[in-house]
Motif scaffolding. Structure first.
Motif, mmCIF file in Angstrom:
data_model
loop_
_atom_site.group_PDB
_atom_site.id
_atom_site.type_symbol
_atom_site.label_atom_id
_atom_site.label_comp_id
_atom_site.label_asym_id
_atom_site.label_seq_id
_atom_site.Cartn_x
_atom_site.Cartn_y
_atom_site.Cartn_z
ATOM 1 N N LEU A 12 48.722 50.297 54.395
ATOM 2 C CA LEU A 12 49.327 49.643 52.896
ATOM 3 C C LEU A 12 48.254 48.440 52.941
ATOM 4 C CD1 LEU A 12 52.935 49.137 53.047
ATOM 5 C CD2 LEU A 12 51.611 50.655 51.266
ATOM 6 N N ARG A 13 47.778 47.872 53.923
ATOM 7 C CA ARG A 13 46.694 46.886 53.799
ATOM 8 C C ARG A 13 45.420 47.367 53.543
ATOM 9 N NH1 ARG A 13 47.914 45.205 59.768
ATOM 10 N NH2 ARG A 13 49.559 43.738 59.546
ATOM 11 N N LYS A 14 45.015 48.663 53.722
ATOM 12 C CA LYS A 14 43.965 49.235 53.279
ATOM 13 C C LYS A 14 43.934 49.376 51.668
ATOM 14 C CE LYS A 14 42.328 51.276 57.380
ATOM 15 N NZ LYS A 14 41.987 52.527 58.023
ATOM 16 N N ILE A 15 45.215 49.800 51.188
ATOM 17 C CA ILE A 15 45.349 50.283 49.806
ATOM 18 C C ILE A 15 45.344 49.181 48.789
ATOM 19 C CG2 ILE A 15 46.991 51.242 48.013
ATOM 20 C CD1 ILE A 15 47.834 53.305 50.267
ATOM 21 N N SER A 16 46.040 48.056 49.461
ATOM 22 C CA SER A 16 46.222 46.551 48.690
ATOM 23 C C SER A 16 44.767 45.990 48.663
ATOM 24 C CB SER A 16 47.008 45.923 49.696
ATOM 25 O OG SER A 16 46.981 44.338 49.115
ATOM 26 N N ALA A 17 43.931 46.124 49.862
ATOM 27 C CA ALA A 17 42.836 45.352 49.669
ATOM 28 C C ALA A 17 41.796 46.334 48.827
ATOM 29 C CB ALA A 17 42.011 45.466 51.056
ATOM 30 N N HIS A 18 41.888 47.609 48.778
ATOM 31 C CA HIS A 18 40.950 48.335 47.549
ATOM 32 C C HIS A 18 41.295 47.944 46.204
ATOM 33 C CE1 HIS A 18 38.967 51.573 46.181
ATOM 34 N NE2 HIS A 18 40.191 51.978 45.248
ATOM 35 N N VAL A 19 42.517 47.894 45.971
ATOM 36 C CA VAL A 19 43.080 47.622 44.667
ATOM 37 C C VAL A 19 42.501 46.041 44.213
ATOM 38 C CG1 VAL A 19 45.116 47.117 43.074
ATOM 39 C CG2 VAL A 19 44.846 49.323 44.507
ATOM 40 N N MET A 20 42.757 45.270 45.049
ATOM 41 C CA MET A 20 42.485 43.763 44.684
ATOM 42 C C MET A 20 40.744 43.681 44.558
ATOM 43 S SD MET A 20 44.759 41.778 47.592
ATOM 44 C CE MET A 20 44.402 40.127 47.067
ATOM 45 N N LYS A 21 39.937 44.495 45.587
ATOM 46 C CA LYS A 21 38.719 44.303 45.127
ATOM 47 C C LYS A 21 38.154 45.117 43.802
ATOM 48 C CE LYS A 21 34.253 45.614 47.519
ATOM 49 N NZ LYS A 21 33.563 46.197 48.707
ATOM 50 N N ARG A 22 38.955 46.224 43.670
ATOM 51 C CA ARG A 22 38.460 47.001 42.223
ATOM 52 C C ARG A 22 38.760 46.345 40.942
ATOM 53 N NH1 ARG A 22 42.165 51.675 42.109
ATOM 54 N NH2 ARG A 22 43.392 50.321 40.813
ATOM 55 N N GLU A 23 40.081 45.605 41.100
ATOM 56 C CA GLU A 23 40.453 44.895 39.976
ATOM 57 C C GLU A 23 39.885 43.459 39.952
ATOM 58 O OE1 GLU A 23 41.900 46.387 37.415
ATOM 59 O OE2 GLU A 23 41.675 48.316 38.703
ATOM 60 N N GLY A 24 39.386 42.813 40.997
ATOM 61 C CA GLY A 24 38.974 41.558 41.059
ATOM 62 C C GLY A 24 40.260 40.542 41.143
ATOM 63 N N LEU A 25 41.205 40.953 41.989
ATOM 64 C CA LEU A 25 42.651 40.221 41.990
ATOM 65 C C LEU A 25 42.655 39.418 43.338
ATOM 66 C CD1 LEU A 25 44.922 43.228 40.858
ATOM 67 C CD2 LEU A 25 43.926 41.335 39.315
ATOM 68 N N SER A 26 43.432 38.413 43.362
ATOM 69 C CA SER A 26 44.023 37.685 44.392
ATOM 70 C C SER A 26 45.365 37.348 44.360
ATOM 71 C CB SER A 26 43.419 36.225 44.315
ATOM 72 O OG SER A 26 43.682 35.428 43.240
ATOM 73 N N ILE A 27 46.121 37.182 45.542
ATOM 74 C CA ILE A 27 47.543 36.865 45.614
ATOM 75 C C ILE A 27 47.875 35.689 46.199
ATOM 76 C CG2 ILE A 27 47.630 38.115 47.979
ATOM 77 C CD1 ILE A 27 50.345 39.376 47.063
ATOM 78 N N ARG A 28 49.005 35.199 45.784
ATOM 79 C CA ARG A 28 49.464 33.898 46.619
ATOM 80 C C ARG A 28 50.974 33.871 46.581
ATOM 81 N NH1 ARG A 28 51.378 30.100 42.790
ATOM 82 N NH2 ARG A 28 50.781 30.333 40.580
ATOM 83 N N ILE A 29 51.597 32.684 47.101
ATOM 84 C CA ILE A 29 52.783 32.557 47.232
ATOM 85 C C ILE A 29 52.932 31.592 46.178
ATOM 86 C CG2 ILE A 29 53.254 33.199 49.735
ATOM 87 C CD1 ILE A 29 53.362 30.338 50.420
ATOM 88 N N ILE A 30 54.532 31.410 46.033
ATOM 89 C CA ILE A 30 55.017 30.525 45.076
ATOM 90 C C ILE A 30 54.531 28.951 45.537
ATOM 91 C CG2 ILE A 30 57.317 30.505 45.829
ATOM 92 C CD1 ILE A 30 58.359 30.018 42.982
ATOM 93 N N ASP A 31 54.211 28.206 44.441
ATOM 94 C CA ASP A 31 54.095 26.765 44.798
ATOM 95 C C ASP A 31 55.486 25.955 44.633
ATOM 96 O OD1 ASP A 31 53.178 24.012 45.213
ATOM 97 O OD2 ASP A 31 51.714 24.150 43.751
#
Length: 378
Positions: A189-208
Motif C-alpha cells: 500500500l505504501r508503494k502504491i500511495s507513493a506512486h500516486v502522490m508522485k504521479r499527481e504531484g500530491l501531498s498529504i497532511r493531518i488536520i490542523d
C-alpha cells in the motif's frame, strides 16, 4: 387490547421516548450484550426542534404507542424540505423506531407516521433515517453477533419482519466493511500511495486542530461537492456542518483526519475516521457525563481497538486516480503503529461497486448489512 398513539410534545415526554429502547433490549441476553445505549443527552439535542439545525428546513413529529397502559413502541416522522428540493420528489422519513415484538403496535406506529407525512403533502415514506441521511440510518439485517460502531445502528432481527409486514419494501441496501489491519500488505500500500502522490504531484497532511474552523470549511466544501450525486444525499448547511463538527471534535484524533493537497496547496480530497467510542459507551448506560459514567468512559476508552472511516471525499476531477489509496495507507499505517488493528468502513451503498472494490483491495469483508425501506403512502 386497544393501542393508543400519543404525540410527544414536552421535554419529559421526549426523554421517555428515548428511554423506551431500554425496555426492548434489557430482557434479551444477546441483544443486551451487543446493543450500545444511545447517549441520552445527545438524543435529546437531536430531537430538540429548537436546537438541532436540521429543523431550520425540516419538521419533526414523535409518536409513542401504548398498550395495556405501558409504552410499547416509538417512531419519529421527518419532513425534510431540502431533500425534496434537491431530489425533486415528495419523500418523507421515519426513524427512531423501537418496538416490542407486536405487529399491531408496529402497524399503529407506521400509520401515525404515514398520516402525519401525508398531511405534509408527501407520497412516500423512507427509513429508518434518524433524523437525516447525514445522521444515523439503516436497519440491521446481518451482523447481530457484534456491537455497532460509533454512529451506526443496532436493532433486533424481528424489526425487519415488523417493517415488511407493514407493507414496506427494500429501497437501498447498505454495507459495513470490516478491515483487519494486521493482514493488510502495508508495504504494498505504501508503494502504491507513493506512486500516486508522485504521479499527481500530491501531498498529504493531518488536520490542523489549532485552525479547526478553517479546516472544517475545507471538509464541508469537498464533502458537498464529492457526494452531490450520491443516492439520497442532501448538502449540509453551514449550521448543520458546524454543529456536527463541534460535537465530534472532543473525540477526534487528528491522525485519522487527512487532507490531500495538489502542488498548489489546494485541498482535493479528505478522509474522516473516528475512534470507535462505542467500545466505551456500551459500559455507561447512556450517561457518560455523570461523575461515575465519565470515569467508566475514560477507563474503557483506553482500550479502543477499532476506528470507523465515516467518509472519504475527492473532488470530481481527481476521481479514479488512486487518491483513496493514499488515504487508506495512512489510516492503516497509523492504526497499526498505535494498537488500533481494525477499522470499519461504513456505510457504503451495496450498489456502489467502486467503493466495494476498494474495500476488497485492502482486505475488507462485508460483515454487517443494513436496509433502508420504502413505502408509498399516497
Amino acid at each position: 387490547m386497544s393501542i393508543e398513539i400519543r404525540q410527544v410534545h414536552t421535554k419529559q415526554e421526549r426523554k421517555a421516548f428515548i428511554k423506551f429502547a431500554w425496555k426492548v433490549y434489557r430482557d434479551d441476553r444477546q441483544l443486551k450484550e451487543n446493543w450500545v445505549p444511545p447517549v441520552i443527552s445527545d438524543y435529546m439535542k437531536t430531537l430538540d426542534t429548537e436546537a438541532f439545525p436540521l429543523y431550520e428546513h425540516a419538521e419533526l413529529a414523535m409518536f409513542t404507542a401504548w398498550k395495556d397502559g405501558s409504552m410499547a413502541g416509538t417512531i419519529a416522522a421527518i419532513a425534510n424540505r431540502r431533500h425534496n428540493e434537491v431530489h425533486g420528489d415528495r419523500v418523507g422519513f421515519w426513524g427512531f423506531f423501537e418496538c416490542l415484538n407486536d405487529q399491531g403496535v408496529a402497524d399503529a406506529l407506521f400509520a401515525a407516521a404515514a398520516d402525519w407525512l401525508k398531511g405534509k403533502g408527501l407520497d412516500t415514506m423512507r427509513g429508518p433515517v434518524s433524523p437525516s441521511m447525514n445522521d444515523q440510518c439503516g436497519m440491521l439485517t446481518k451482523g447481530y453477533d457484534s456491537p455497532p460502531v460509533f454512529l451506526m445502528l443496532y436493532n433486533p432481527p424481528y424489526y425487519n419482519d415488523l417493517v415488511q409486514k407493514a407493507g414496506h419494501h427494500v429501497g437501498q441496501e447498505l454495507l459495513a466493511w470490516y478491515i483487519d489491519q494486521k493482514i493488510i500488505d502495508i508495504a504494498r500500500l505504501r508503494k502504491i500511495s507513493a506512486h500516486v502522490m508522485k504521479r499527481e504531484g500530491l501531498s498529504i497532511r493531518i488536520i490542523d486542530m489549532k485552525n479547526f474552523e478553517r479546516e472544517i470549511e475545507l471538509v464541508r466544501d469537498i464533502y458537498n461537492s464529492a457526494w452531490e450525486k450520491n443516492w439520497g444525499f442532501v448538502p449540509m448547511t453551514d449550521k448543520e456542518f458546524d454543529f456536527m463538527a463541534k460535537s465530534l471534535k472532543p473525540i477526534a484524533n487528528p491522525h485519522y483526519i487527512y487532507f490531500v493537497e495538489d502542488s498548489n496547496g489546494r485541498t482535493i480530497g479528505f478522509s474522516l475516521s473516528l475512534p470507535d467510542i462505542n467500545q466505551a459507551l456500551r459500559h455507561v448506560n447512556g450517561n457518560p457525563f455523570t461523575p461515575w459514567g465519565f470515569v467508566k468512559f475514560l477507563w474503557y476508552r483506553r482500550n479502543i481497538s477499532l476506528v470507523r472511516t465515516i467518509v472519504m471525499g475527492v473532488l470530481p476531477e481527481y476521481r479514479n486516480k488512486g487518491i483513496d489509496s493514499i488515504l487508506n495507507t495512512h489510516i492503516a499505517d497509523y492504526g497499526g503503529q498505535h494498537g488500533l488493528f481494525a477499522s470499519e468502513m461504513s456505510w457504503v451503498l451495496k450498489s456502489n461497486e467502486a467503493m466495494s472494490k476498494l474495500a476488497k483491495v485492502i482486505g475488507g469483508k462485508p460483515y454487517k448489512e443494513y436496509v433502508i425501506y420504502e413505502k408509498q403512502i399516497a
